[in-house]
Design an enzyme around this catalytic site. Sequence first.
Site, PDB file in Angstrom:
ATOM      1  N   HIS A  13       0.811  -1.218   0.000  1.00 13.47           N
ATOM      2  CA  HIS A  13       0.000   0.000   0.000  1.00 13.47           C
ATOM      3  C   HIS A  13       0.847   1.273   0.000  1.00 13.47           C
ATOM      4  O   HIS A  13       0.481   2.276  -0.575  1.00 13.47           O
ATOM      5  CB  HIS A  13      -0.907   0.003   1.233  1.00 13.47           C
ATOM      6  CG  HIS A  13      -0.153  -0.157   2.519  1.00 13.47           C
ATOM      7  ND1 HIS A  13       0.393  -1.370   2.886  1.00 13.47           N
ATOM      8  CD2 HIS A  13       0.183   0.731   3.487  1.00 13.47           C
ATOM      9  CE1 HIS A  13       1.019  -1.205   4.056  1.00 13.47           C
ATOM     10  NE2 HIS A  13       0.901   0.061   4.428  1.00 13.47           N
ATOM     11  N   CYS A  69       8.010  -0.868  -1.810  1.00 17.09           N
ATOM     12  CA  CYS A  69       7.278  -0.716  -0.546  1.00 17.09           C
ATOM     13  C   CYS A  69       7.667   0.661   0.005  1.00 17.09           C
ATOM     14  O   CYS A  69       8.243   1.461  -0.738  1.00 17.09           O
ATOM     15  CB  CYS A  69       7.564  -1.869   0.432  1.00 17.09           C
ATOM     16  SG  CYS A  69       9.273  -2.060   0.961  1.00 17.09           S
ATOM     17  N   ARG A 136      34.262 -11.213 -15.645  1.00 17.17           N
ATOM     18  CA  ARG A 136      34.584 -11.550 -14.255  1.00 17.17           C
ATOM     19  C   ARG A 136      33.366 -11.403 -13.337  1.00 17.17           C
ATOM     20  O   ARG A 136      33.247 -12.095 -12.329  1.00 17.17           O
ATOM     21  CB  ARG A 136      35.748 -10.706 -13.730  1.00 17.17           C
ATOM     22  CG  ARG A 136      35.457  -9.232 -13.545  1.00 17.17           C
ATOM     23  CD  ARG A 136      36.706  -8.453 -13.131  1.00 17.17           C
ATOM     24  NE  ARG A 136      36.416  -7.079 -12.759  1.00 17.17           N
ATOM     25  CZ  ARG A 136      36.191  -6.095 -13.615  1.00 17.17           C
ATOM     26  NH1 ARG A 136      36.209  -6.333 -14.925  1.00 17.17           N
ATOM     27  NH2 ARG A 136      35.951  -4.861 -13.181  1.00 17.17           N
ATOM     28  N   HIS A 137      32.446 -10.530 -13.737  1.00 19.91           N
ATOM     29  CA  HIS A 137      31.246 -10.343 -12.911  1.00 19.91           C
ATOM     30  C   HIS A 137      30.304 -11.542 -13.026  1.00 19.91           C
ATOM     31  O   HIS A 137      29.603 -11.872 -12.070  1.00 19.91           O
ATOM     32  CB  HIS A 137      30.534  -9.044 -13.302  1.00 19.91           C
ATOM     33  CG  HIS A 137      31.418  -7.850 -13.136  1.00 19.91           C
ATOM     34  ND1 HIS A 137      31.870  -7.436 -11.906  1.00 19.91           N
ATOM     35  CD2 HIS A 137      31.987  -7.019 -14.047  1.00 19.91           C
ATOM     36  CE1 HIS A 137      32.654  -6.386 -12.060  1.00 19.91           C
ATOM     37  NE2 HIS A 137      32.746  -6.117 -13.349  1.00 19.91           N
TER      38      HIS A 137
HETATM   39  C1  RB5 Z   1       4.554  -0.240   5.570  1.00 23.69           C
HETATM   40  O1  RB5 Z   1       4.200   0.671   6.555  1.00 23.69           O
HETATM   41  C2  RB5 Z   1       6.078  -0.387   5.511  1.00 23.69           C
HETATM   42  O2  RB5 Z   1       6.533  -1.058   6.636  1.00 23.69           O
HETATM   43  C3  RB5 Z   1       6.483  -1.117   4.267  1.00 23.69           C
HETATM   44  O3  RB5 Z   1       6.004  -0.435   3.159  1.00 23.69           O
HETATM   45  C4  RB5 Z   1       7.979  -1.254   4.011  1.00 23.69           C
HETATM   46  O4  RB5 Z   1       8.617  -0.035   4.096  1.00 23.69           O
HETATM   47  C5  RB5 Z   1       8.641  -2.329   4.731  1.00 23.69           C
HETATM   48  O5  RB5 Z   1       9.860  -2.523   4.632  1.00 23.69           O
END
Ligand code: RB5
Length: 146
Positions: A13, A69, A136-137
Site C-alpha cells: 500500500h 514498498c 569476471r562479474h
Molecule cells: C509499511 O508501513 C512499511 O513497513 C512497508 O512499506 C515497508 O517499508 C517495509 O519494509
Amino acid sequence: MDKDRSIFIGSDHAAYELKEKIKVYLSDKGYHVEDAGTKSTASVNYVDYGKKVANAVSQGQYLKGILLCGTGLGMSVVANRFPNVRAALCSDIFSAKMSRLHNDSNILVLGGRIVGDILAFALVQTWLTTEFEGGRHLERIQTIDS
Ligand code: RB5
C-alpha cells in the site's frame, strides 16, 4: 509475451501510487507490465507481493521485476531469499546502473517513501537500459547460489 519487454511489478500500500505511475511510464515505453498487486492503498503485508514477484523471477517466468514498498527494505529482504534473484534497492542512478553492470540485478526495488516520481522513472529507465557486463562479474554472481 516478449520476455525481454515484460516486467512483473508489485508493491504494498505504501508504494501503490508510485507503482501505478511506473506502470503507465512503462506501458508508454512499450513494455508489457504484469501487476502482482496490491490493488489499492489499503494496508497489506508487503511480503505477499514480494514473494509473488520474486518467485516468478526465480523460476524464470519473468526476466525482470520491480518491487516497491515504503522504504524498499522489506521487499529487498524478501526478494533476495529466492534462488537466482538479485534484487537491488536503489535510490540513486549510479547504483541502479552498477546493479546491472556488475550484479546483473533482475529485480529493481524502490522505496515509495524515499524517491519521488521523476527520480523513480529515471531509476527504472537506467536500470532497464543498462546491460550486464559479464566476464569476471559473471564468474562472481555464479558463486552466489552455489
Ligand atoms: C509499511 O508501513 C512499511 O513497513 C512497508 O512499506 C515497508 O517499508 C517495509 O519494509
